[in-house]
Design a protein around this motif. Structure first.
Motif, PDB file in Angstrom:
ATOM      1  N   TYR A 416       0.801  -1.226   0.000  1.00 40.70           N
ATOM      2  CA  TYR A 416       0.000   0.000   0.000  1.00 40.70           C
ATOM      3  C   TYR A 416       0.836   1.280   0.000  1.00 40.70           C
ATOM      4  N   ARG A 417       2.160   1.132  -0.110  1.00 42.68           N
ATOM      5  CA  ARG A 417       2.992   2.289  -0.462  1.00 42.68           C
ATOM      6  C   ARG A 417       3.944   1.796  -1.552  1.00 42.68           C
ATOM      7  N   PRO A 418       3.411   1.556  -2.757  1.00 41.14           N
ATOM      8  CA  PRO A 418       4.183   0.796  -3.713  1.00 41.14           C
ATOM      9  C   PRO A 418       5.463   1.495  -4.156  1.00 41.14           C
ATOM     10  N   PHE A 419       6.548   0.723  -4.135  1.00 46.19           N
ATOM     11  CA  PHE A 419       7.814   1.123  -4.734  1.00 46.19           C
ATOM     12  C   PHE A 419       8.278   2.518  -4.338  1.00 46.19           C
ATOM     13  N   THR A 420       8.295   2.764  -3.052  1.00 48.58           N
ATOM     14  CA  THR A 420       8.734   4.086  -2.606  1.00 48.58           C
ATOM     15  C   THR A 420      10.119   4.013  -1.976  1.00 48.58           C
ATOM     16  N   LYS A 421      10.619   2.764  -1.783  1.00 51.74           N
ATOM     17  CA  LYS A 421      11.896   2.643  -1.083  1.00 51.74           C
ATOM     18  C   LYS A 421      13.073   2.894  -1.999  1.00 51.74           C
ATOM     19  N   PRO A 422      14.171   3.421  -1.422  1.00 48.36           N
ATOM     20  CA  PRO A 422      15.390   3.518  -2.220  1.00 48.36           C
ATOM     21  C   PRO A 422      15.838   2.104  -2.611  1.00 48.36           C
ATOM     22  N   LEU A 423      16.462   2.000  -3.758  1.00 44.27           N
ATOM     23  CA  LEU A 423      16.876   0.704  -4.273  1.00 44.27           C
ATOM     24  C   LEU A 423      17.731  -0.063  -3.261  1.00 44.27           C
ATOM     25  N   LYS A 424      18.618   0.705  -2.583  1.00 46.43           N
ATOM     26  CA  LYS A 424      19.557   0.061  -1.657  1.00 46.43           C
ATOM     27  C   LYS A 424      18.791  -0.693  -0.553  1.00 46.43           C
ATOM     28  N   ASP A 425      17.758  -0.043   0.002  1.00 50.81           N
ATOM     29  CA  ASP A 425      16.977  -0.688   1.067  1.00 50.81           C
ATOM     30  C   ASP A 425      16.243  -1.914   0.555  1.00 50.81           C
ATOM     31  N   GLN A 426      15.680  -1.760  -0.637  1.00 48.84           N
ATOM     32  CA  GLN A 426      14.927  -2.865  -1.211  1.00 48.84           C
ATOM     33  C   GLN A 426      15.862  -4.061  -1.449  1.00 48.84           C
ATOM     34  N   LEU A 427      17.073  -3.759  -1.975  1.00 43.49           N
ATOM     35  CA  LEU A 427      18.013  -4.843  -2.246  1.00 43.49           C
ATOM     36  C   LEU A 427      18.448  -5.512  -0.953  1.00 43.49           C
ATOM     37  N   GLU A 428      18.640  -4.697   0.079  1.00 43.44           N
ATOM     38  CA  GLU A 428      19.056  -5.262   1.364  1.00 43.44           C
ATOM     39  C   GLU A 428      17.986  -6.176   1.928  1.00 43.44           C
ATOM     40  N   GLU A 429      16.755  -5.733   1.770  1.00 44.03           N
ATOM     41  CA  GLU A 429      15.642  -6.534   2.248  1.00 44.03           C
ATOM     42  C   GLU A 429      15.632  -7.889   1.563  1.00 44.03           C
ATOM     43  N   PHE A 430      15.866  -7.848   0.259  1.00 43.71           N
ATOM     44  CA  PHE A 430      15.872  -9.084  -0.491  1.00 43.71           C
ATOM     45  C   PHE A 430      17.064  -9.956  -0.091  1.00 43.71           C
ATOM     46  N   GLU A 431      18.202  -9.288   0.124  1.00 41.38           N
ATOM     47  CA  GLU A 431      19.411 -10.016   0.510  1.00 41.38           C
ATOM     48  C   GLU A 431      19.154 -10.796   1.807  1.00 41.38           C
ATOM     49  N   GLU A 432      18.564 -10.092   2.763  1.00 41.48           N
ATOM     50  CA  GLU A 432      18.279 -10.717   4.052  1.00 41.48           C
ATOM     51  C   GLU A 432      17.354 -11.927   3.892  1.00 41.48           C
ATOM     52  N   TYR A 433      16.326 -11.708   3.097  1.00 45.24           N
ATOM     53  CA  TYR A 433      15.335 -12.747   2.878  1.00 45.24           C
ATOM     54  C   TYR A 433      15.964 -13.969   2.197  1.00 45.24           C
ATOM     55  N   TYR A 434      16.806 -13.692   1.188  1.00 48.79           N
ATOM     56  CA  TYR A 434      17.389 -14.777   0.415  1.00 48.79           C
ATOM     57  C   TYR A 434      18.390 -15.577   1.260  1.00 48.79           C
ATOM     58  N   ILE A 435      19.166 -14.842   2.047  1.00 49.32           N
ATOM     59  CA  ILE A 435      20.143 -15.523   2.910  1.00 49.32           C
ATOM     60  C   ILE A 435      19.426 -16.428   3.911  1.00 49.32           C
ATOM     61  N   GLN A 436      18.354 -15.910   4.475  1.00 48.31           N
ATOM     62  CA  GLN A 436      17.550 -16.719   5.409  1.00 48.31           C
ATOM     63  C   GLN A 436      17.085 -18.011   4.765  1.00 48.31           C
ATOM     64  N   LYS A 437      16.587 -17.883   3.539  1.00 52.92           N
ATOM     65  CA  LYS A 437      16.069 -19.027   2.795  1.00 52.92           C
ATOM     66  C   LYS A 437      17.148 -20.082   2.585  1.00 52.92           C
ATOM     67  N   VAL A 438      18.324 -19.613   2.099  1.00 54.71           N
ATOM     68  CA  VAL A 438      19.397 -20.552   1.777  1.00 54.71           C
ATOM     69  C   VAL A 438      19.906 -21.222   3.056  1.00 54.71           C
ATOM     70  N   LEU A 439      20.003 -20.433   4.130  1.00 56.71           N
ATOM     71  CA  LEU A 439      20.455 -21.006   5.403  1.00 56.71           C
ATOM     72  C   LEU A 439      19.493 -22.105   5.862  1.00 56.71           C
TER      73      LEU A 439
END
Ligand SMILES: Nc1ncnc2c1ncn2[C@@H]1O[C@H](COP(=O)(O)OP(=O)(O)OP(=O)(O)O)[C@@H](O)[C@H]1O
Ligand SMILES: [Mg+2]
Length: 468
Positions: A416-439
């Protein structure tokens, strides 16, 4: 056991058996030793709203999802020889209908070996509904606009529209799928209107047989039929207040004409009476299907539709405003914390993601029941996890095709606040999520996970610390 020497006889016998099984008023589901469905009768199809071809000859696990400690009772019977007696289950089927069944499951044993399992499900939905609707505690819920939760533009717009309708006494037509909050909106309109200190009466038109509904709505005159007494109908009882007519499209065309007369002339005639009675009642009607479709198919009179829809409110289904899910989840957790004296704090992120993928055919009511059901299974835990989800979440046909995980993530976190984040934050969020998954995939083995991620051990360890 009957012995068959002639294969023709066997074939004939099997056919009769099939007919008999389809006539039974309980759901019957049988799996063989491989966990594949071999019998799935007509009633079971109705209960689970599944097609026989989606289930028959398929492995149970390919059709339904089972989470670790929520094994299916059928598979428990097959693999562990476990018998489950009189287990009550409430869930939503593919069509969004709330279903309550009493299940009995047991292994089929031949010569001391388990060769299959059978489940018999008794459908007690109607009984449950009747008990709930006649229980004054449940039917007296008092809703106002403050009870409506939602931040999506879709729902905010509808709320605005409904608020405008509180200033007049015009008829209102509320259209929305089951569980979207039609009753909630109807009550909110009444309680914020000038009629708020007058009666609010709600009647489901589909719940009462055609022969009784006219007398119930408009009242009866002594002698109209055997046993008839002088009795006011719901319209007279709701005088100066509001009447909510649920599922108006299930009224007969004949009664729809009488209703039209009440709207136009503000008067009605009790069954068996010769004179008219004046009434001043605001009508709010609801439908859970497209009115144009109902008109086209002859179930709704066009003239009544135009009279009713002076104000017409369409409540969007939950799947079209999934951004409201986290807020609704929190609201319901708080509500049941209070009711059950519990202290649940949050819900697994994974579950929220599943909630985003799910289509919610039973809409908000279904979501509310999922949270209530989950909290019933919790003891001292603070977090709702998969083991607390009900079994209907296992129905794979209700989940969408795999969407790329990246997309799910952005849908989840910034709907409900679509695509308002800076790219860096969005990428970090994904990084965290992906690392969790692989672990998780490597059971938290850092060396193996680092190898798969193409990182050094140290560098992965650094990231784990950073994301905690
Ligand atoms: N926006 C909302 N915020 C909070 N609770 C909601 C909201 N919408 C619906 N609910 C809850 O969901 C449940 C179902 O709502 P309601 O009975 O109004 O649905 P309905 O559209 O009348 O359903 P049906 O067509 O099955 O009668 C209720 O418990 C209600 O409190
Ligand atoms: Mg309703």
């Amino acid at each position: 056991m009957v012995e068959f020497k002639d294969p023709q006889h066997l074939l004939k016998f099997t056919k009769f058996y099939q007919h008999a099984i389809n006539e039974i008023d309980s759901g019957v589901h049988v799996i063989d030793e491989y966990g594949k469905t071999v019998i799935y009768n007509q009633k079971m199809m109705e209960i689970e709203a599944m097609h026989v071809e989606d289930v028959i000859h398929k492995k149970l696990r390919d059709v339904f999802i089972f989470f670790e400690d929520q094994e299916s009772t059928l598979l428990q019977a097959l693999y562990e020889g476990k018998t489950t007696k009189n287990k009550k289950q409430t869930y939503y089927n593919n069509k969004g209908q709330e279903i309550t069944t009493i299940n009995n499951t047991q292994p089929i044993i031949e010569n001391g070996k388990i060769v299959g399992a059978i489940e018999i499900a008794k459908d007690i939905t109607k009984l449950e509904k009747l008990i709930r609707e006649t229980n004054p505690i449940n039917s007296s819920t008092y809703y106002t606009f403050g009870s409506i939760v939602g931040e999506s533009n879709a729902i905010k717009e509808v709320i605005e529209q409904a608020k405008r309708a509180t200033r007049t006494s015009s008829s209102v037509l509320i259209v929305g799928e089951t569980g979207t909050g039609k009753e909630l909106f109807a009550q909110s309109i009444h309680h914020s209107s000038e009629r708020s200190n007058k009666p609010f009466i709600s009647q489901n038109c589909a719940a009462i047989p055609e022969s009784l509904i006219e007398g119930l709505l408009f009242g009866t005159k002594k002698g109209a039929f055997t046993g008839a007494t002088d009795r006011p109908g719901l319209f007279e009882q709701a005088n100066y207040g509001t009447i909510l007519l649920d599922e108006i499209n299930s009224l007969s065309i004949n009664l729809q004409a009488k209703l039209l007369r009440v709207i136009q002339e503000k008067s009605l005639r009790r069954v068996g009476d010769t004179k008219d009675t004046q009434v001043d009642v605001r009508i709010i009607a609801t439908m859970n299907e497209d009115p144009y479709q109902a008109i086209k198919e002859g179930r709704l009179r066009t003239d009544l539709y135009y009279r009713l829809s002076v104000v017409s409110i369409h409540i969007p289904p939950l799947r079209q405003r999934k951004g409201d899910i986290p807020l609704l989840v929190n609201t319901f957790i708080k509500k049941f914390n209070r009711r059950f004296q519990m202290d649940v704090r949050k819900i697994d992120e994974e579950i929220l993601r599943l909630f985003y993928q799910y289509d919610w055919p039973g809409n908000i009511r279904e979501l509310e029941h999922v949270i209530e059901g989950a909290m019933n299974l919790m003891i001292d835990e603070e977090r709702i996890d998969f083991s607390h989800l009900p079994s209907h979440f296992r129905n794979k046909t209700q989940l969408k095709e795999d969407i790329p995980e990246m997309f799910q993530l952005s849908e989840r976190k910034s709907d409900y606040r679509p695509f308002t984040k800076p790219l860096k934050d969005q990428l970090e969020e994904f990084e965290e999520y992906y690392i969790q998954k692989v672990l998780k995939q490597h059971n938290n083995n850092v060396t193996q996970a680092a190898k798969q991620l193409g990182l050094s051990r140290q560098s992965l360890q650094y990231r784990i610390k950073k994301f905690q």
